[in-house]
Design a protein around this motif. Structure first.
Motif, mmCIF file in Angstrom:
data_model
loop_
_atom_site.group_PDB
_atom_site.id
_atom_site.type_symbol
_atom_site.label_atom_id
_atom_site.label_comp_id
_atom_site.label_asym_id
_atom_site.label_seq_id
_atom_site.Cartn_x
_atom_site.Cartn_y
_atom_site.Cartn_z
ATOM 1 N N ASN A 132 -11.924 -6.321 -5.118
ATOM 2 C CA ASN A 132 -12.483 -5.318 -6.029
ATOM 3 C C ASN A 132 -12.840 -4.017 -5.317
ATOM 4 O OD1 ASN A 132 -12.189 -6.874 -8.294
ATOM 5 N ND2 ASN A 132 -14.294 -7.645 -8.308
ATOM 6 N N ASN A 133 -13.188 -4.104 -4.028
ATOM 7 C CA ASN A 133 -13.452 -2.868 -3.277
ATOM 8 C C ASN A 133 -12.193 -2.007 -3.193
ATOM 9 O OD1 ASN A 133 -16.135 -3.456 -2.799
ATOM 10 N ND2 ASN A 133 -15.821 -4.178 -0.703
ATOM 11 N N VAL A 134 -11.039 -2.663 -3.023
ATOM 12 C CA VAL A 134 -9.769 -1.943 -2.935
ATOM 13 C C VAL A 134 -9.402 -1.356 -4.296
ATOM 14 C CG1 VAL A 134 -7.318 -2.156 -2.387
ATOM 15 C CG2 VAL A 134 -9.016 -3.419 -1.031
ATOM 16 N N LEU A 135 -9.446 -2.195 -5.330
ATOM 17 C CA LEU A 135 -9.073 -1.742 -6.672
ATOM 18 C C LEU A 135 -9.991 -0.628 -7.150
ATOM 19 C CD1 LEU A 135 -8.392 -5.239 -8.315
ATOM 20 C CD2 LEU A 135 -6.715 -3.644 -7.355
ATOM 21 N N SER A 184 1.075 -0.271 -7.558
ATOM 22 C CA SER A 184 1.857 -1.506 -7.460
ATOM 23 C C SER A 184 1.159 -2.492 -6.531
ATOM 24 C CB SER A 184 3.265 -1.198 -6.932
ATOM 25 O OG SER A 184 4.023 -2.388 -6.825
ATOM 26 N N CYS A 185 1.168 -3.777 -6.933
ATOM 27 C CA CYS A 185 0.525 -4.830 -6.134
ATOM 28 C C CYS A 185 1.433 -6.048 -6.082
ATOM 29 C CB CYS A 185 -0.819 -5.209 -6.747
ATOM 30 S SG CYS A 185 -1.658 -6.577 -5.910
ATOM 31 N N LEU A 233 -1.330 4.006 0.742
ATOM 32 C CA LEU A 233 -1.530 2.582 0.983
ATOM 33 C C LEU A 233 -3.027 2.294 1.079
ATOM 34 C CD1 LEU A 233 1.265 3.365 2.937
ATOM 35 C CD2 LEU A 233 1.342 0.894 2.530
ATOM 36 N N TYR A 234 -3.536 1.598 0.079
ATOM 37 C CA TYR A 234 -4.931 1.163 0.094
ATOM 38 C C TYR A 234 -4.956 -0.217 0.741
ATOM 39 C CZ TYR A 234 -6.162 5.018 -3.036
ATOM 40 O OH TYR A 234 -6.365 6.270 -3.585
ATOM 41 N N VAL A 252 -1.311 -1.476 -3.323
ATOM 42 C CA VAL A 252 -2.408 -2.364 -2.923
ATOM 43 C C VAL A 252 -1.902 -3.257 -1.800
ATOM 44 C CG1 VAL A 252 -3.930 -4.239 -3.654
ATOM 45 C CG2 VAL A 252 -3.410 -2.349 -5.233
ATOM 46 N N GLN A 253 -2.589 -3.256 -0.667
ATOM 47 C CA GLN A 253 -2.139 -4.055 0.478
ATOM 48 C C GLN A 253 -3.314 -4.764 1.135
ATOM 49 O OE1 GLN A 253 0.926 -4.476 0.665
ATOM 50 N NE2 GLN A 253 1.944 -2.613 -0.049
#
Length: 447
Positions: free
Chosen positions: A306-309, A322-323, A295-296, A231-232
């Motif tokens: 929340n859009n990323v997750l 991993s975040c 890589l999101y 998560v980036q």
């Protein structure tokens, strides 16, 4: 807040008949500020509307069974399609939210396969009218910028299946959880010979195989066949990763970028790109035969975590996520739902606990205080990972010891408040997997 089977639904009766108020949308800092003006009515904004799951009790029961070795459902994970069929908002609920958006002059900008989020866009005038609030501008108390935020909590029709709205403010920004050792501390450390055991990297830093030697000595496991998602909220330079791989003798691991919310993937120059490179380099150091790192990358300026997750959980492309980022606002019902879906699908979410020492159980500084960058650290559906001070011998050839990371202990009171975070939630009740353990010796929480 009404707690239901581990997921929180925020609702209370609003002043306007037939409406419910959705709490948690006015940044806590607004109560301390005076508004400068109003956001122009023609300004266009992007929002993400969160919908509540169905069959919550069954979901809670399934989660317990999936992770109970004695259960016949142990590790019988669901696919995203199965999860949506059993627990996702219905097609009818999703359509009702689409109809509400259209009736209020908002355009559907994106849909999600699990129907847990609906992305909409529209001008400020339409948004204020739809959600019965006013978007005002304020001077940011700590950054050289203005931000906008609602002056009162938004309201929606009581029958509308919407539990939270992302994008009504620009106060919230992502916060990278990397921390540089201050130059004076580094100098004192060397001068006082406080840390004689160093790594094999430049300037005695740890790198590559030092981490595998410390934490998985003698293993043949190397991540072969596995994909890791990161998560980036910033970009990175591929040349930096290539340089690290060359330095450490690592193979060139394929990197896949998934750009979200209009982010172009370029490093912002604000320092967040260091976190992105660090995360990639740690993953390929520990698991040098990974099939791929995805890589999101969410937009740090059009910030919708929340859009990323939710993209990660609906893609279902990685078992490990991993975040190393946090954000303000405290616990969020839709975020919790996404993490529950990950758990049901067998995806493990590892989250850095942060760099602000242990959080007291009450008052400012609590792990779920909306003022702090603690979100999502208190969520019981993910795995928190704290930091340590690692000591190795022989230029990173052997593990020697490690202690809880606390710079006050090491460098004196000037560095108080900098160290590995953790603490007791004042929001979530104790999860089932933490009960029936004698906490007396360790003074752990029983609530």
């Amino acid at each position: 807040g009404l707690a239901m089977s581990g997921v929180v639904v925020f609702s209370s009766v609003a002043a306007v008949p037939g409406l419910v108020t959705l709490s948690g949308h006015v940044p806590a800092v607004v109560s301390q500020l005076s508004a400068k003006g109003r956001l122009p009515a023609a300004t266009s904004l992007n929002l993400a509307l969160g919908l509540p799951l169905r069959n919550r009790e069954a979901l809670t029961n399934l989660l317990q069974q999936l992770y109970d070795p004695a259960s016949t459902n142990y590790h019988c994970y669901l696919s995203p399609e199965q999860f949506t069929a059993q627990f996702g908002p219905t097609e009818q609920d999703y359509q009702a939210v689409k109809n509400f958006a259209a009736a209020n002059g908002l355009t559907v900008a994106g849909t999600h396969p699990n129907r847990m989020l609906l992305n909409v866009s529209g001008n400020v005038g339409s948004i204020e009218s739809a959600f019965h609030t006013t978007l005002r501008t304020y001077a940011h108390p700590a950054e050289a910028r203005d931000f906008f935020a609602p002056d009162v909590e938004p309201s929606v029709p009581s029958a509308l299946p919407v539990q939270d709205i992302s994008g009504l403010d620009s106060y919230r920004r992502p916060h990278a959880k990397s921390k540089f050792k201050p130059a004076i501390a580094a100098a004192n450390s060397l001068q006082n010979n406080a840390s004689p055991n160093v790594g094999s990297g430049p300037f005695g830093l740890y790198m590559g195989d030092n981490f595998r030697t410390a934490y998985v000595p003698g293993t043949s496991l190397n991540g072969a066949g596995q994909t890791i998602a990161l998560v980036q909220f910033d970009g990175y330079l591929a040349s930096d990763i290539n340089a690290y791989e060359n330095l450490t003798g690592r193979a060139n691991i394929p990197l896949q970028n998934v750009l979200i919310d209009g982010f172009n993937g370029a490093p912002t120059g604000n320092g967040g790109e260091v976190e992105v490179s660090l995360d990639i380099e740690m993953a390929i150091s520990m698991a040098p035969a990974l099939s791929k790192v995805i890589l999101y990358e969410g937009n740090p300026f059009n910030f919708h975590p929340n859009n990323v997750l939710n993209r990660i959980v609906t893609d279902n492309s990685a078992r490990q996520i991993s975040c190393s980022w946090g954000w303000t606002g405290g616990p969020n019902a839709t975020t919790d739902q996404i993490f529950q879906q990950m758990a049901v699908q067998g995806q493990t979410f590892f989250n850095a606990s942060g760099d602000a020492d242990a959080f007291p159980a009450s008052g400012r500084g609590s792990v779920d205080d909306p003022f702090s960058f603690g979100e999502p650290s208190s969520c019981p559906f993910i795995t928190q990972v704290g930091g340590t001070t690692l000591t190795m011998g022989g230029s990173g050839a052997a593990y020697a010891s490690e202690t809880v990371w606390n710079w006050d202990i090491r460098y004196g009171p000037n560095y108080d408040g900098i160290g590995s975070s953790g603490g007791i939630s004042s929001f979530y009740s104790i999860p089932g997997w933490q009960t029936n353990i004698n906490m007396a010796a360790r003074q752990g929480s029983t609530t």
